[in-house]
Design an enzyme around this catalytic site. Structure first.
Site, PDB file in Angstrom:
ATOM      1  N   HIS A   1      -6.362  -8.395  -8.792  1.00 24.05           N
ATOM      2  CA  HIS A   1      -6.561  -9.378  -7.593  1.00 24.05           C
ATOM      3  C   HIS A   1      -6.707  -9.451  -5.711  1.00 24.05           C
ATOM      4  O   HIS A   1      -6.812  -7.610  -5.709  1.00 24.05           O
ATOM      5  CB  HIS A   1      -5.282 -10.397  -7.344  1.00 24.05           C
ATOM      6  CG  HIS A   1      -4.321  -9.272  -6.812  1.00 24.05           C
ATOM      7  ND1 HIS A   1      -2.910  -9.394  -7.556  1.00 24.05           N
ATOM      8  CD2 HIS A   1      -3.861  -8.599  -6.293  1.00 24.05           C
ATOM      9  CE1 HIS A   1      -1.824  -8.728  -6.347  1.00 24.05           C
ATOM     10  NE2 HIS A   1      -3.163  -8.000  -5.645  1.00 24.05           N
TER      11      HIS A   1
ATOM     12  N   ASP B   1      -2.263 -14.125   2.961  1.00 23.93           N
ATOM     13  CA  ASP B   1      -0.995 -14.827   2.174  1.00 23.93           C
ATOM     14  C   ASP B   1       0.279 -14.430   2.726  1.00 23.93           C
ATOM     15  O   ASP B   1       0.719 -13.788   3.475  1.00 23.93           O
ATOM     16  CB  ASP B   1      -1.336 -13.893   0.679  1.00 23.93           C
ATOM     17  CG  ASP B   1      -1.733 -12.573   0.230  1.00 23.93           C
ATOM     18  OD1 ASP B   1      -1.595 -11.967   1.343  1.00 23.93           O
ATOM     19  OD2 ASP B   1      -2.256 -11.640  -0.978  1.00 23.93           O
TER      20      ASP B   1
ATOM     21  N   ASN C   1      -4.478  -5.314 -10.593  1.00 22.58           N
ATOM     22  CA  ASN C   1      -5.192  -5.898 -12.060  1.00 22.58           C
ATOM     23  C   ASN C   1      -6.399  -7.003 -11.267  1.00 22.58           C
ATOM     24  O   ASN C   1      -6.826  -8.181 -11.616  1.00 22.58           O
ATOM     25  CB  ASN C   1      -4.095  -7.598 -12.364  1.00 22.58           C
ATOM     26  CG  ASN C   1      -4.054  -8.291 -10.784  1.00 22.58           C
ATOM     27  OD1 ASN C   1      -4.135  -7.830  -9.624  1.00 22.58           O
ATOM     28  ND2 ASN C   1      -3.085  -9.287 -11.097  1.00 22.58           N
TER      29      ASN C   1
HETATM   30  C1  F6R Z   1      -1.968  -8.329   0.430  1.00 29.09           C
HETATM   31  C2  F6R Z   1      -2.963  -9.231  -1.022  1.00 29.09           C
HETATM   32  C3  F6R Z   1      -2.784  -7.949  -1.742  1.00 29.09           C
HETATM   33  C4  F6R Z   1      -2.930  -6.360  -1.731  1.00 29.09           C
HETATM   34  C5  F6R Z   1      -2.690  -6.106  -3.507  1.00 29.09           C
HETATM   35  C6  F6R Z   1      -2.897  -4.410  -3.454  1.00 29.09           C
HETATM   36  O1  F6R Z   1      -2.071  -9.420   1.867  1.00 29.09           O
HETATM   37  O2  F6R Z   1      -2.761  -9.498  -0.698  1.00 29.09           O
HETATM   38  O3  F6R Z   1      -3.887  -8.594  -2.675  1.00 29.09           O
HETATM   39  O4  F6R Z   1      -3.875  -6.177  -0.779  1.00 29.09           O
HETATM   40  O5  F6R Z   1      -2.375  -6.422  -3.816  1.00 29.09           O
HETATM   41  O6  F6R Z   1      -1.520  -4.048  -2.704  1.00 29.09           O
HETATM   42  P1  F6R Z   1      -1.831  -2.776  -2.206  1.00 29.09           P
HETATM   43  O7  F6R Z   1      -1.827  -2.252  -1.093  1.00 29.09           O
HETATM   44  O8  F6R Z   1       0.512  -2.559  -1.610  1.00 29.09           O
HETATM   45  O9  F6R Z   1      -1.757  -1.940  -2.993  1.00 29.09           O
END
Ligand code: F6R
Length: 241
Positions: free
Chosen positions: A138, A67, A136
């Protein structure tokens, strides 16, 4: 799903890097799907060490990032393009032409998303997709919703995600509200998936991913249907398992 519980963040990162390194040794032309955020930073540090020690070689590797923020220029230190260069690409021998990250500054969003999907297919598909997970649940920026988005698409970020990511920005108002993300379908097409999570804040998301019903309200729960998923979590993220 295979679940590996590591003692702490460093052990999680080492194990993840070794799994990615095995993939690269078995197939030096691997196509890697990569993630940003706090979770993979330690993994990237370990990969850089393995590269400097001559264990792995990025010269024939292709990468596709999950992303990118919408309308954030590449040279903004908060862009995922900038993050990947700072945390991995500038320290290994990957070819610039082999790096793929959605272009958040594109003029035609539909064309950008279609082209990104096409490029993944032309590269032969993703061999190993690295994922973090949001509080959440995702994956990529596929936020909880009523249905699973299949292909690369423009996403309206959840309030929770904006708040979580505001730690990297001067203020919550500076966090972009939209992003381009690979879809759940793009992620599920990867041959292998490696999901990492660390810290107590991810314990509920990991519990729901592994044990909950498969529902777009918990986007990562779809991984239960993938034939080759490894989840590496530290003790805190595994605390509800
Ligand atoms: C990043 C991505 C997100 C992160 C998620 C966790 O490219 O796609 O899904 O993996 O938001 O973020 P952190 O690792 O900062 O807790």
């Amino acid at each position: 799903m295979r679940i590996i519980v590591a003692n702490d963040y460093d052990e999680m990162s080492r194990k993840a890097a070794h799994l990615i390194a095995s993939q690269m040794i078995l197939n030096p032309e691997s196509v890697l799907g990569l993630a940003t955020g706090s979770t993979p930073i330690g993994t990237y540090k370990e990969l850089i060490k393995l590269y400097k020690d001559g264990v792995i070689d990025f010269s024939k590797i292709k990468s596709f990032n999950l992303d990118e923020y919408f309308e954030l220029p590449k040279d903004n230190p908060q862009s995922y393009d900038y993050f990947m260069k700072a945390n991995l690409f500038n320290h290994v021998n990957i070819g610039e032409e082999d790096i793929n990250i959605p272009n958040g500054m594109c003029e035609n969003i539909e064309r950008e998303c279609n082209d990104y999907e096409k490029k993944i297919i032309e590269a032969g598909g993703i061999d190993l997709q690295l994922l973090g997970i949001g509080r959440n649940s995702h994956i990529g920026f596929n936020e909880p919703g009523e249905h699973f988005e299949t292909n690369t698409h423009l996403v309206q970020l959840d309030e929770d995600t904006i708040e979580a990511n505001s730690r990297f920005f001067d203020s919550v108002d500076d966090v972009p509200t939209k992003a381009i993300s690979m879809g759940i379908g793009s992620i599920m097409k990867a041959k292998k998936i490696l999901l990492l999570a660390s810290g107590a804040g991810k314990a509920d998301a990991i519990y729901d991913t592994v044990n909950g019903p498969i529902t777009p309200k918990v986007p990562a729960s779809i991984l239960q249907l993938h034939p080759d998923v490894v989840i590496i979590v530290d003790k805190e993220a595994a605390s509800r398992l």
